[in-house]
Design a protein around this motif. Structure first.
Motif, short mmCIF file in Angstrom:
data_model
loop_
_atom_site.label_atom_id
_atom_site.label_comp_id
_atom_site.label_asym_id
_atom_site.label_seq_id
_atom_site.Cartn_x
_atom_site.Cartn_y
_atom_site.Cartn_z
N GLY A 1 6.27 23.47 -7.03
CA GLY A 1 7.11 22.45 -7.44
C GLY A 1 8.46 22.50 -7.07
N LYS B 1 7.73 14.74 -8.62
CA LYS B 1 6.61 15.31 -8.49
C LYS B 1 6.09 15.70 -7.15
N THR C 1 0.10 13.01 -6.48
CA THR C 1 1.17 13.92 -6.97
C THR C 1 0.97 14.36 -8.62
N ALA C 2 1.60 15.48 -8.84
CA ALA C 2 1.82 16.06 -9.96
C ALA C 2 2.87 16.62 -10.36
N ARG C 3 3.09 16.97 -11.73
CA ARG C 3 4.17 17.66 -12.04
C ARG C 3 3.70 19.29 -12.13
N TRP D 1 -0.57 22.04 -13.63
CA TRP D 1 -0.33 20.83 -13.07
C TRP D 1 -0.66 19.70 -14.19
N GLU E 1 -0.36 11.32 -10.47
CA GLU E 1 -0.16 10.00 -10.16
C GLU E 1 -0.35 9.50 -8.61
#
Length: 147
Positions: free
Chosen positions: A67, A76, A93-95, A105, A109
């Motif tokens: 990240g 993200k 996408t992800a955090r 994860w 989004e």
């Protein structure tokens, strides 16, 4: 905690390699397809592909998948790109949250469809030591392909 793999596949149609994460043996592309189709999202199904390092310089992939890539869309990180090969076209996408013991994860989004609700997708949690070992293998494999 789950098991992550970073698989490198050949994209014959584009003559490049793509990186596709797998969670507990299931490709992330398949997992998100099943989720989106079950949720009635349109378009859905076969919309995603892997990330193609030759098309876009993500920087070191170990930083990207922690990240910390400097070339992402906001806070993200793209985990998948569009099936066409361009990650900015249709990314997932992800955090990515990294601690001493784990990598998570979550907050998935599709930035081009901000009203989509991915609350039921994930989170995926991995043991940090195994996650980092998988990333190290990916980086070594990518470096060998670039020679």
């Amino acid at each position: 905690m789950g098991r992550v793999q970073f698989l490198i596949r050949v994209r014959d149609d584009l003559n490049v390699h793509e990186v596709v994460p797998a969670v507990d043996g299931a490709l992330l592309t398949d997992l998100v397809d099943v989720f989106e189709l079950a949720a009635g999202m349109q378009p859905a199904g076969a919309a995603y592909g892997g990330l193609i390092p030759a098309f876009f310089r993500f920087g070191p992939l170990d930083k990207h998948f922690h990240g910390r890539s400097t070339s992402t869309m906001g806070p993200k990180t793209p985990l998948l790109g569009c099936e066409c090969g361009e990650w900015g076209c249709w990314p997932l996408t992800a955090r990515i949250a990294v601690t001493e013991r784990s990598v998570t994860w979550d907050a998935f989004e599709q930035p081009h469809r901000p009203t989509r609700d991915y609350a039921g997708f994930g989170p995926f949690r991995f043991e940090r030591r195994r996650y980092d070992a998988a990333l190290e293998g990916l980086c070594l494999e990518i470096a060998a392909l670039e020679v």
